[in-house]
Design a protein around this motif. Structure first.
Motif, PDB file in Angstrom:
ATOM      1  N   ALA A  46       0.845  -1.188   0.000  1.00  0.00           N
ATOM      2  CA  ALA A  46       0.000   0.000   0.000  1.00  0.00           C
ATOM      3  C   ALA A  46       0.885   1.245   0.000  1.00  0.00           C
ATOM      4  N   PRO A  47       0.431   2.336  -0.622  1.00  0.00           N
ATOM      5  CA  PRO A  47       1.272   3.535  -0.706  1.00  0.00           C
ATOM      6  C   PRO A  47       1.712   4.075   0.655  1.00  0.00           C
ATOM      7  N   GLU A  69       9.528   4.314  -0.124  1.00  0.00           N
ATOM      8  CA  GLU A  69       9.960   5.010  -1.328  1.00  0.00           C
ATOM      9  C   GLU A  69       8.894   5.995  -1.810  1.00  0.00           C
ATOM     10  N   PHE A  70       7.632   5.581  -1.750  1.00  0.00           N
ATOM     11  CA  PHE A  70       6.536   6.469  -2.148  1.00  0.00           C
ATOM     12  C   PHE A  70       6.428   7.646  -1.179  1.00  0.00           C
ATOM     13  N   LEU A  71       6.563   7.381   0.105  1.00  0.00           N
ATOM     14  CA  LEU A  71       6.446   8.449   1.096  1.00  0.00           C
ATOM     15  C   LEU A  71       7.549   9.487   0.930  1.00  0.00           C
ATOM     16  N   ARG A  72       8.752   9.045   0.528  1.00  0.00           N
ATOM     17  CA  ARG A  72       9.834   9.996   0.294  1.00  0.00           C
ATOM     18  C   ARG A  72       9.572  10.852  -0.939  1.00  0.00           C
TER      19      ARG A  72
END
Length: 115
Positions: A71-72, A77-80
Motif C-alpha cells: 500500500a502507498p 519510497e513512495f512516502l519519500r
C-alpha cells in the motif's frame, strides 16, 4: 521388491498428477522463468523430474517480495517522493483562516459556554 516398485510407481503417479494440477491452477503471475503453458508441458512430458523442477524453480511463493503489493502509505519510497510543500502551505492557509474566524468573535454556542 515388487511391492516397493508398485508403491513407488503409485507415489510417482500421485506426485505427477498433483504437479500438473498445481501448475495448471496457479495464476500466470506465480510462474517463474517461462510461460504457464511451457511449465505445464514440462511437467507432463517429464513426469517426476518436471514436477520437481516446477516446485523448485518454476513456482513463485505467495510471500515472494517481487509480487507482493504494498500500500502507498506503507511504501517508504513512495512516502519519500511526496512533495509536502503544497500540503504545508494548505495547512498554514487553513490555520490562518481559523485564526481569523476566532478573532472575529462570531456569536455561537461555544462562545456562550466560555462566559
Amino acid at each position: 521388491m515388487a511391492r516397493l516398485l508398485i508403491i513407488g510407481g503409485f507415489l510417482a503417479a500421485v506426485f505427477w498428477v498433483f504437479s500438473i494440477v498445481d501448475c495448471a491452477l496457479q495464476p500466470a503471475t506465480r510462474h517463474r522463468g517461462v510461460r504457464k503453458a511451457a511449465w505445464i508441458a514440462i511437467v507432463i512430458l517429464i513426469p517426476v523430474i518436471g514436477g520437481i523442477l516446477w516446485f523448485v524453480l518454476g513456482r513463485r511463493r505467495a510471500d515472494d517480495q517481487s509480487t507482493r503489493l504494498i500500500a502507498p502509505d506503507d511504501d517508504p519510497e513512495f512516502l519519500r517522493s511526496i512533495d509536502k510543500t503544497e500540503q504545508d502551505a494548505r495547512i498554514a492557509e487553513l490555520e490562518a483562516e481559523l485564526a481569523r474566524l476566532d478573532d472575529e468573535g462570531g456569536e455561537g454556542p461555544a462562545k456562550d459556554a466560555r462566559q
